[in-house]
Design an enzyme around this catalytic site. Structure first.
Site, PDB file in Angstrom:
ATOM      1  N   ASP A  85       0.776  -1.031   0.020  1.00 42.59           N
ATOM      2  CA  ASP A  85       0.005   0.073   0.125  1.00 42.59           C
ATOM      3  C   ASP A  85       0.700   1.038  -0.053  1.00 42.59           C
ATOM      4  OD1 ASP A  85      -1.602   2.084   0.519  1.00 42.59           O
ATOM      5  OD2 ASP A  85      -2.752   1.105   1.937  1.00 42.59           O
ATOM      6  N   SER A 166      -1.812  11.457 -16.138  1.00 45.57           N
ATOM      7  CA  SER A 166      -3.395  11.412 -16.772  1.00 45.57           C
ATOM      8  C   SER A 166      -3.288  12.757 -17.473  1.00 45.57           C
ATOM      9  CB  SER A 166      -4.363  11.468 -15.548  1.00 45.57           C
ATOM     10  OG  SER A 166      -5.670  11.777 -16.496  1.00 45.57           O
ATOM     11  N   TYR A 178      -8.655  13.942  -7.479  1.00 43.91           N
ATOM     12  CA  TYR A 178      -7.645  13.270  -8.538  1.00 43.91           C
ATOM     13  C   TYR A 178      -6.878  14.241  -9.485  1.00 43.91           C
ATOM     14  CZ  TYR A 178      -6.892  10.364 -12.831  1.00 43.91           C
ATOM     15  OH  TYR A 178      -6.394   9.817 -13.789  1.00 43.91           O
ATOM     16  N   LYS A 182      -2.775  14.677  -9.896  1.00 39.08           N
ATOM     17  CA  LYS A 182      -2.148  14.394 -11.031  1.00 39.08           C
ATOM     18  C   LYS A 182      -1.686  15.655 -11.677  1.00 39.08           C
ATOM     19  CE  LYS A 182      -3.244  10.232 -11.708  1.00 39.08           C
ATOM     20  NZ  LYS A 182      -2.013   8.889 -11.739  1.00 39.08           N
TER      21      LYS A 182
END
Length: 322
Positions: A85, A166, A178, A182
């Site tokens: 993890d 991304s 998110y 990124k």
């Protein structure tokens, strides 16, 4: 006329030279060590299988025992799985120490930072800090931590680092952690690339569009958003309107059908090129949506970006009340 002919021939010559240069491969890579994060499903899972078949000695990290077991069942004895993890700093250090013992003086040829999560995608005023924290911890802090711990082994081999970012690291087209994570990956990737140049380490960044993986599963994304919507204070629901959620979901579904890339192999092909090419690309933009829409849009003035992206938004009830 002669000038135009010479110009045309010059362009063809440059293109041909670039193509030939792009196809040049590093020799004697069989048996080299590669470390890939996030191999339970998606890009990482396919990459582990592909690089294993090509003769690399792959360290594939999985988040779950089930993911590790399934991967091990379909790969060679040379591939090794390990549970990791990336949010657990102690675990990252232990795995790095284990890899160091395995590679010894040879070092680590390739590090593919692929592990990532989407996290809730919703308007910012629907979210709390915890909604932002998890994707940033996984996608950015975890990626940086893994890189820092593996860096001495990469430098020893004068190897490669491949960071999976991304198109969402170039253009934030929805709210949530998110996109912040990124954008952070892009910044870290650029500074790392410049820092490592003197050591002969090449750093590449892959920027996929929307691909059909567990990360972008529309049912899961919709459920997360629905759960957040259900818990919103009445005043915020009133501002957006009771019909907002369903209308927004319909728009997102339509956009997803247009943009979704079902074949994930082009992303893995970019990973392979980054790890094996004599002249890897600095950035790899992957997916028809990324190449034809998101990447060109990310280079346009903000006023154009806002105009196009906001046209895909549902009008708020608050707007009608003005």
């Amino acid at each position: 006329m002669l000038l135009y002919v010479l110009l045309f021939l010059g362009i063809i010559s440059l293109w041909w030279h670039w193509r030939a240069r792009d196809r040049m491969k590093v020799e004697n890579l069989t048996g080299k060590y590669i470390f890939i994060t996030g191999c339970d499903t998606g890009f990482g899972n396919m990459a582990a299988k592909v690089f294993d078949k090509k003769g690399f000695r792959v360290f594939a990290t999985c988040l779950t025992e089930a993911g590790a077991k399934e991967l091990k069942a379909v790969t060679s004895k040379q591939l090794q799985t390990v549970l990791l993890d990336v949010r657990d700093s102690d675990s990252v250090k232990k795995v790095a120490a284990w890899v160091k013992a395995e590679v010894q003086s040879e070092g680590l040829w390739g590090l593919v930072n692929n592990a990532g999560i989407m996290g809730p995608s919703a308007p910012t005023d629907w979210l709390n800090i915890e909604h932002f924290r998890e994707p940033i911890e996984v996608n950015l802090i975890g990626l940086i931590n893994v890189t820092i711990n593996m860096l001495p082994l990469i430098k020893k081999a004068k190897g490669r680092i491949v960071n999976v970012s991304s198109v969402g690291g170039r253009l934030a087209f929805s709210g949530g952690g998110y996109f912040a994570s990124k954008f952070g990956v892009e910044g870290f990737n650029d500074s790392l690339r410049r820092d490592m140049k003197a050591f002969g380490v090449k750093v590449c960044c892959i920027q996929p569009g929307l691909f059909k993986t567990a990360l972008s599963n529309p049912a899961r994304v919709l459920k997360e958003k629905q759960d957040i919507w259900n818990k919103l204070p009445p005043d915020i629901k009133k501002q957006y309107g009771e019909e907002y959620f369903q209308k927004d979901a319909a728009k997102k579904e339509k956009l997803s059908k247009i943009c979704l890339n079902k074949d994930i192999s082009p992303v893995v092909q970019c990973m392979e090129h980054a790890l094996t090419s004599l002249h890897p690309h600095t950035h790899y933009i992957v997916g028809k949506d990324a190449k034809l829409f998101w990447n060109p849009l990310s280079r346009m003035p903000a006023v154009i970006q806002d105009f196009i992206l906001l046209r895909n938004r549902v009008e708020l009830a608050f707007s009608h009340a003005k």
